[in-house]
Design an enzyme around this catalytic site. Sequence first.
Site, PDB file in Angstrom:
ATOM      1  N   TYR A  55       0.825  -1.218   0.000  1.00 34.48           N
ATOM      2  CA  TYR A  55       0.000   0.000   0.000  1.00 34.48           C
ATOM      3  C   TYR A  55       0.861   1.271   0.000  1.00 34.48           C
ATOM      4  CZ  TYR A  55      -4.210  -2.703   0.170  1.00 34.48           C
ATOM      5  OH  TYR A  55      -5.224  -3.558  -0.172  1.00 34.48           O
ATOM      6  N   ARG A  58       1.258   1.841  -3.587  1.00 33.13           N
ATOM      7  CA  ARG A  58       0.028   2.377  -4.190  1.00 33.13           C
ATOM      8  C   ARG A  58      -0.119   3.871  -3.843  1.00 33.13           C
ATOM      9  NH1 ARG A  58       0.937  -1.623  -5.540  1.00 33.13           N
ATOM     10  NH2 ARG A  58       1.564  -0.239  -7.192  1.00 33.13           N
ATOM     11  N   GLN A  88     -15.715   2.885  -5.741  1.00 29.12           N
ATOM     12  CA  GLN A  88     -15.054   1.724  -5.132  1.00 29.12           C
ATOM     13  C   GLN A  88     -13.549   1.947  -5.103  1.00 29.12           C
ATOM     14  OE1 GLN A  88     -17.040  -2.056  -6.936  1.00 29.12           O
ATOM     15  NE2 GLN A  88     -17.661  -0.323  -8.172  1.00 29.12           N
ATOM     16  N   ASN A  89     -13.110   3.050  -5.684  1.00 26.83           N
ATOM     17  CA  ASN A  89     -11.671   3.292  -5.800  1.00 26.83           C
ATOM     18  C   ASN A  89     -11.101   3.866  -4.507  1.00 26.83           C
ATOM     19  OD1 ASN A  89     -12.094   2.489  -8.371  1.00 26.83           O
ATOM     20  ND2 ASN A  89     -11.998   4.538  -9.281  1.00 26.83           N
ATOM     21  N   HIS A 106     -14.685   1.599  -0.429  1.00 28.79           N
ATOM     22  CA  HIS A 106     -13.614   0.670  -0.053  1.00 28.79           C
ATOM     23  C   HIS A 106     -12.421   1.371   0.587  1.00 28.79           C
ATOM     24  CE1 HIS A 106     -15.360  -2.310  -3.245  1.00 28.79           C
ATOM     25  NE2 HIS A 106     -16.053  -2.280  -2.139  1.00 28.79           N
ATOM     26  N   GLY A 172     -16.844   2.227 -15.406  1.00 22.95           N
ATOM     27  CA  GLY A 172     -15.595   1.505 -15.156  1.00 22.95           C
ATOM     28  C   GLY A 172     -15.607   0.551 -13.988  1.00 22.95           C
ATOM     29  N   THR A 173     -16.716  -0.156 -13.808  1.00 25.23           N
ATOM     30  CA  THR A 173     -16.711  -1.212 -12.791  1.00 25.23           C
ATOM     31  C   THR A 173     -17.315  -2.481 -13.365  1.00 25.23           C
ATOM     32  OG1 THR A 173     -17.605  -1.964 -10.661  1.00 25.23           O
ATOM     33  CG2 THR A 173     -18.810  -0.161 -11.743  1.00 25.23           C
ATOM     34  N   SER A 174     -16.679  -3.618 -13.050  1.00 28.02           N
ATOM     35  CA  SER A 174     -17.186  -4.889 -13.570  1.00 28.02           C
ATOM     36  C   SER A 174     -18.424  -5.338 -12.784  1.00 28.02           C
ATOM     37  CB  SER A 174     -16.098  -5.959 -13.463  1.00 28.02           C
ATOM     38  OG  SER A 174     -15.715  -6.108 -12.105  1.00 28.02           O
TER      39      SER A 174
HETATM   40  N1  APR Z   1     -12.857   3.385 -19.039  1.00 25.78           N
HETATM   41  C1  APR Z   1     -13.953   2.809 -18.496  1.00 25.78           C
HETATM   42  N2  APR Z   1     -13.984   1.527 -18.065  1.00 25.78           N
HETATM   43  C2  APR Z   1     -12.850   0.802 -18.190  1.00 25.78           C
HETATM   44  C3  APR Z   1     -11.665   1.330 -18.749  1.00 25.78           C
HETATM   45  C4  APR Z   1     -11.687   2.689 -19.187  1.00 25.78           C
HETATM   46  N3  APR Z   1     -10.620   3.287 -19.724  1.00 25.78           N
HETATM   47  N4  APR Z   1     -10.713   0.357 -18.720  1.00 25.78           N
HETATM   48  C5  APR Z   1     -11.280  -0.739 -18.181  1.00 25.78           C
HETATM   49  N5  APR Z   1     -12.567  -0.479 -17.848  1.00 25.78           N
HETATM   50  C6  APR Z   1     -13.559  -1.353 -17.219  1.00 25.78           C
HETATM   51  C7  APR Z   1     -13.399  -2.848 -17.440  1.00 25.78           C
HETATM   52  O1  APR Z   1     -14.028  -3.237 -18.672  1.00 25.78           O
HETATM   53  C8  APR Z   1     -14.109  -3.425 -16.221  1.00 25.78           C
HETATM   54  O2  APR Z   1     -15.507  -3.595 -16.457  1.00 25.78           O
HETATM   55  O3  APR Z   1     -13.442  -1.160 -15.835  1.00 25.78           O
HETATM   56  C9  APR Z   1     -13.920  -2.321 -15.166  1.00 25.78           C
HETATM   57  C10 APR Z   1     -12.927  -2.657 -14.086  1.00 25.78           C
HETATM   58  O4  APR Z   1     -13.428  -3.715 -13.304  1.00 25.78           O
HETATM   59  P1  APR Z   1     -12.612  -4.295 -12.062  1.00 25.78           P
HETATM   60  O5  APR Z   1     -11.184  -4.429 -12.441  1.00 25.78           O
HETATM   61  O6  APR Z   1     -13.335  -5.501 -11.585  1.00 25.78           O
HETATM   62  O7  APR Z   1     -12.672  -3.112 -10.969  1.00 25.78           O
HETATM   63  P2  APR Z   1     -13.841  -2.735  -9.957  1.00 25.78           P
HETATM   64  O8  APR Z   1     -15.180  -3.061 -10.508  1.00 25.78           O
HETATM   65  O9  APR Z   1     -13.580  -1.338  -9.522  1.00 25.78           O
HETATM   66  O10 APR Z   1     -13.525  -3.712  -8.745  1.00 25.78           O
HETATM   67  C11 APR Z   1     -14.315  -3.624  -7.604  1.00 25.78           C
HETATM   68  O11 APR Z   1     -12.956  -5.155  -6.391  1.00 25.78           O
HETATM   69  O12 APR Z   1     -10.788  -5.854  -6.005  1.00 25.78           O
HETATM   70  C12 APR Z   1     -11.879  -5.177  -5.483  1.00 25.78           C
HETATM   71  O13 APR Z   1     -11.927  -3.552  -3.798  1.00 25.78           O
HETATM   72  C13 APR Z   1     -11.535  -3.763  -5.137  1.00 25.78           C
HETATM   73  O14 APR Z   1     -12.811  -1.756  -5.471  1.00 25.78           O
HETATM   74  C14 APR Z   1     -12.394  -2.960  -6.077  1.00 25.78           C
HETATM   75  C15 APR Z   1     -13.552  -3.888  -6.350  1.00 25.78           C
END
Ligand code: APR
Length: 233
Positions: A55, A58, A88-89, A106, A172-174
């Site tokens: 961290y 980071r 979530q960032n 988070h 930008g979140t999965s």
């Molecule tokens: N612009 C928009 N979206 C994007 C880009 C971009 N330039 N690049 C990638 N992505 C998308 C991907 O397609 C994916 O759907 O961002 C998403 C990232 O997903 P994850 O990596 O799963 O991140 P996140 O959803 O924030 O994860 C959630 O999981 O590991 C834990 O605590 C951690 O907060 C985190 C949580």
Amino acid sequence: MAKQHIVVLTGAGISAESGLKTFRDNDGLWENYNVYEVATPEAYSKDRELVLRFYNQRRAQLTEVKPNAGHLALQKLEDKFKVSIITQNIDDLHERAGSSDIHHLHGELVKVQSTRNPNLVEHWGYHPVEIGDKAPDGSQWRPHVVWFGEPVPGISKAAKICQTADHLLVVGTSLAVYPAAGLVHEIAPGVNVTVVDPGEMEDSPIRGANHIRKSAASALPELIEKWLDRGMV
Ligand code: APR
């Protein structure tokens, strides 16, 4: 007339174009580490030094990156709308872009918490946390980050915010991690959802959303300009 309330749920993807890695695009590795080796209470009990060092890296990395056009467009949205950002960032790029209402689900890299008491939190900044840096209760300072398996203290407040949304913008979140992903079910019936994410999001809990399959920095400025011109979403 009251301003429309846009709730924005962001994840790692919004910071990708600033140079910060997402979590699930790299074979399950986060900056070359398996997340379970660095982001769980078990990892911290096993090897405090490794977790603190991870961290610290980071946190130091934040000084090398800056908000991108996506973060900046979200700030601009406040010209005509009430905007709540639920992220979530753990980075501080929404803050540095100037957004005024930000909820970190988070945790935050620039803060530390007592190892014994998660409610004892202090602003720390960008410098490293070393073994021996103690909270006022005598326990080691640790990153103010919600690790896998730990409760998410901000989730009920975030749910309430989603319930008052006139529009939900997901960037930008999965939506793979709960309870954060469940927030999309908190919006009132009939409230529309826009998703900005270049990924397919096949297994995502969002159905019927307007999905813009582009990156945040390329799609958000144009989308938000359109909303600002129209004065409504
Ligand atoms: N612009 C928009 N979206 C994007 C880009 C971009 N330039 N690049 C990638 N992505 C998308 C991907 O397609 C994916 O759907 O961002 C998403 C990232 O997903 P994850 O990596 O799963 O991140 P996140 O959803 O924030 O994860 C959630 O999981 O590991 C834990 O605590 C951690 O907060 C985190 C949580």
